[in-house]
Design an enzyme around this catalytic site. Structure first.
Site, PDB file in Angstrom:
ATOM      1  N   ASP A 126      -2.893   0.524  13.671  1.00 14.28           N
ATOM      2  CA  ASP A 126      -3.336   1.315  12.525  1.00 14.28           C
ATOM      3  C   ASP A 126      -2.587   0.768  11.310  1.00 14.28           C
ATOM      4  O   ASP A 126      -1.402   0.421  11.422  1.00 14.28           O
ATOM      5  CB  ASP A 126      -2.957   2.788  12.766  1.00 14.28           C
ATOM      6  CG  ASP A 126      -3.635   3.734  11.794  1.00 14.28           C
ATOM      7  OD1 ASP A 126      -4.354   4.626  12.268  1.00 14.28           O
ATOM      8  OD2 ASP A 126      -3.432   3.578  10.567  1.00 14.28           O
ATOM      9  N   ALA A 167      -9.647  -3.367   6.965  1.00 13.29           N
ATOM     10  CA  ALA A 167      -9.494  -1.937   7.254  1.00 13.29           C
ATOM     11  C   ALA A 167      -9.261  -1.146   5.971  1.00 13.29           C
ATOM     12  O   ALA A 167      -8.530  -1.584   5.094  1.00 13.29           O
ATOM     13  CB  ALA A 167      -8.331  -1.721   8.211  1.00 13.29           C
ATOM     14  N   SER A 214     -12.536  -5.162  -4.043  1.00 12.61           N
ATOM     15  CA  SER A 214     -13.795  -4.461  -4.327  1.00 12.61           C
ATOM     16  C   SER A 214     -14.161  -4.495  -5.808  1.00 12.61           C
ATOM     17  O   SER A 214     -13.288  -4.422  -6.682  1.00 12.61           O
ATOM     18  CB  SER A 214     -13.646  -3.002  -3.893  1.00 12.61           C
ATOM     19  OG  SER A 214     -14.672  -2.215  -4.437  1.00 12.61           O
ATOM     20  N   GLU A 262     -15.253  -2.070  -7.222  1.00 10.00           N
ATOM     21  CA  GLU A 262     -14.788  -0.786  -7.758  1.00 10.00           C
ATOM     22  C   GLU A 262     -13.543  -0.970  -8.623  1.00 10.00           C
ATOM     23  O   GLU A 262     -13.238  -0.137  -9.467  1.00 10.00           O
ATOM     24  CB  GLU A 262     -14.477   0.185  -6.621  1.00 10.00           C
ATOM     25  CG  GLU A 262     -15.692   0.816  -5.989  1.00 10.00           C
ATOM     26  CD  GLU A 262     -16.432   1.747  -6.935  1.00 10.00           C
ATOM     27  OE1 GLU A 262     -15.866   2.744  -7.358  1.00 10.00           O
ATOM     28  OE2 GLU A 262     -17.592   1.444  -7.256  1.00 10.00           O
ATOM     29  N   TYR A 299      -9.504   5.488  -4.553  1.00 14.47           N
ATOM     30  CA  TYR A 299      -9.824   4.300  -3.744  1.00 14.47           C
ATOM     31  C   TYR A 299      -9.645   3.033  -4.572  1.00 14.47           C
ATOM     32  O   TYR A 299      -8.984   2.073  -4.151  1.00 14.47           O
ATOM     33  CB  TYR A 299     -11.265   4.411  -3.234  1.00 14.47           C
ATOM     34  CG  TYR A 299     -11.830   3.119  -2.681  1.00 14.47           C
ATOM     35  CD1 TYR A 299     -11.526   2.706  -1.386  1.00 14.47           C
ATOM     36  CD2 TYR A 299     -12.673   2.320  -3.455  1.00 14.47           C
ATOM     37  CE1 TYR A 299     -12.044   1.517  -0.878  1.00 14.47           C
ATOM     38  CE2 TYR A 299     -13.192   1.129  -2.957  1.00 14.47           C
ATOM     39  CZ  TYR A 299     -12.876   0.733  -1.663  1.00 14.47           C
ATOM     40  OH  TYR A 299     -13.377  -0.445  -1.160  1.00 14.47           O
ATOM     41  N   GLY A 345     -22.412   2.416   7.050  1.00 16.02           N
ATOM     42  CA  GLY A 345     -22.125   3.814   7.343  1.00 16.02           C
ATOM     43  C   GLY A 345     -23.163   4.717   6.685  1.00 16.02           C
ATOM     44  O   GLY A 345     -23.640   4.425   5.578  1.00 16.02           O
TER      45      GLY A 345
END
Ligand code: NDP
Ligand code: GDR
Length: 348
Positions: free
Chosen positions: A63, A86, A134, A136, A157, A193
């Site tokens: 993780d 991830a 990204s 973004e 994010y 997703g």
């Protein structure tokens, strides 16, 4: 045989990248989060029982929140290339879990870079690293956006991705590590997703066509995105790591469409008028929106020879066809009396 380690292997991009690298003859290792239900749907078709000879794919529990596990996996796998995909990758959700998002997206990247730095020092290995950045990060910077455009992130994010970007740049500059940032614009696929807008729309189109759903509730229809196909974009990740020098690249199609355009095109694929089925729901609005993204991927084209193969119309067609099939299967199961859970779309 080259060895790659992919974090986020169970996600959309992880699945495409795994197929791509296996096709290039790599041995692929992936980081897997422990979950109470199986979370390997997207790679189950590649993954085999480790006791049986099969594709060169192995999974390791870990993780991005657990630096010790990251170090252990790096030592065990001894990769030539690391792809850090991830993330808590949902922009709207990041407003609800900002601290967790920062921990995984920003600090998780730092943990992995630190673990890799130590691994390289101890083992003497030269490992190449890809960071999933990204569009973004550009946020409210006006389009078109290129590598020279300043970042102005608009969500927890995006702020976390900006931090991860600069950590990656810093490790390249401070320690001479081969680290590349891909600044990827939105990329979609039938494996996307179901709470991202493209897939939410194409799932609804199929289900409405088959009489399984009546309405599709969306938020901001005016936002514009540069949507490409995930299968094309994972090739760009690999190309970055094959180049003689480490650098940062924008990956995009260069074409921008609104959410409204997306809905219109997707409903039209199955002969429907989106205006009859789409309704507004304020719960899908974000506290701060990114209005317009349109990438300029000239650098990637010139230096990596990368260009997208699938355009917006082909992407919508591919996703609607896939999700119409899914809806038909669901209808068949329901009419045979089987219960089929409807997942996802309600929350984001
Ligand atoms: P997905 O959301 O489909 O996949 C995210 C992956 O990260 C999943 O494998 C997920 O595991 C894993 N993950 C989440 N949290 C953790 C954690 N704490 N530790 C380890 N793994 C974790 O994302 P995409 O495949 O679409 O995107 C890949 C990367 O690229 C992400 O970093 C995303 O932010 C970035 N990106 C994506 C773009 C896009 O348009 N798709 C555009 C630009 C950047 P699990 O399956 O168990 O949830
Ligand atoms: P984005 O993707 O935020 O760009 O992040 P998303 O598909 O979630 O939103 C795109 C745009 O659609 C608008 N929108 C809706 N979005 C969702 N999810 N659900 C809705 O009902 C809805 N209605 C309108 C949004 O407001 C937004 O403007 C994706 C993720 O993959 C990130 O991880 C990645 O970094 C960026 O793309 C590039």
């Amino acid at each position: 045989m080259k060895r790659a380690l992919i974090t986020g292997i169970t996600g959309q991009d992880g699945a495409y990248l795994t197929e791509f690298l296996l096709g290039k003859g790599y041995e692929v290792h992936g980081l897997l989060r422990r979950a109470s239900l199986f979370n390997t749907d997207r790679i189950d078709h590649i993954y085999h029982d480790p006791h049986v000879e099969g594709p060169a794919l192995r999974l390791h529990y870990g993780d991005l929140g657990d630096g010790t596990a990251l170090r252990r996996v790096l030592e065990k796998v001894q990769p030539d290339e690391v792809y850090n995909l991830a993330a808590q990758s949902h922009v709207k959700v990041s407003f609800e879990v900002p601290e967790y998002t920062a921990d995984i997206v920003a600090l998780g990247t730092l943990r992995l870079l630190e673990a890799l730095r130590d691994h390289m020092t101890v083992s003497g290995a030269k490992v190449r690293y890809y960071q999933a950045g990204s569009s973004e990060m550009f946020g409210s910077a006006p389009p078109p956006q290129s590598e020279r455009t300043p970042f102005h992130p608009r969500s927890p994010y995006a702020v976390s991705k900006v931090a991860a970007h600069w950590y990656a740049v810093n490790y390249r500059e401070a320690y001479g590590m081969f680290v590349c940032n891909g600044i990827l614009f939105n990329h979609e696929s039938p494996r996307r997703g179901e709470t991202f807008v493209s897939r939410k729309v194409t799932r609804a189109v199929g289900r409405i066509k088959e009489g399984l759903q009546e309405k599709l509730y969306l938020g901001n229809l005016e936002a514009r995105r540069d949507w490409g196909f995930a299968g094309d974009y994972v090739e760009a990740m690999w190309l970055m790591l094959q180049h003689e020098t480490a650098d940062d690249y924008v990956i995009a199609t260069g074409a921008s469409h609104s959410v409204r355009d997306l809905a219109a095109a997707a409903f039209a694929e199955l002969g429907m008028d989106w205006r009859e089925f789409v309704a507004f729901d304020a719960r899908y609005l974000r506290p701060a929106e990114v209005d317009a993204l349109q990438g300029d991927a000239t650098k990637a084209r010139e230096r990596l020879g990368w260009r997208p193969r699938v355009d917006f119309a082909q992407l919508v067609k591919m996703m609607v066809a896939h999700d119409h099939d899914l809806a038909r299967q669901e209808k068949t199961l329901r009419s045979a009396g089987f219960g089929v859970p409807v997942r996802g779309a309600a929350h984001s």
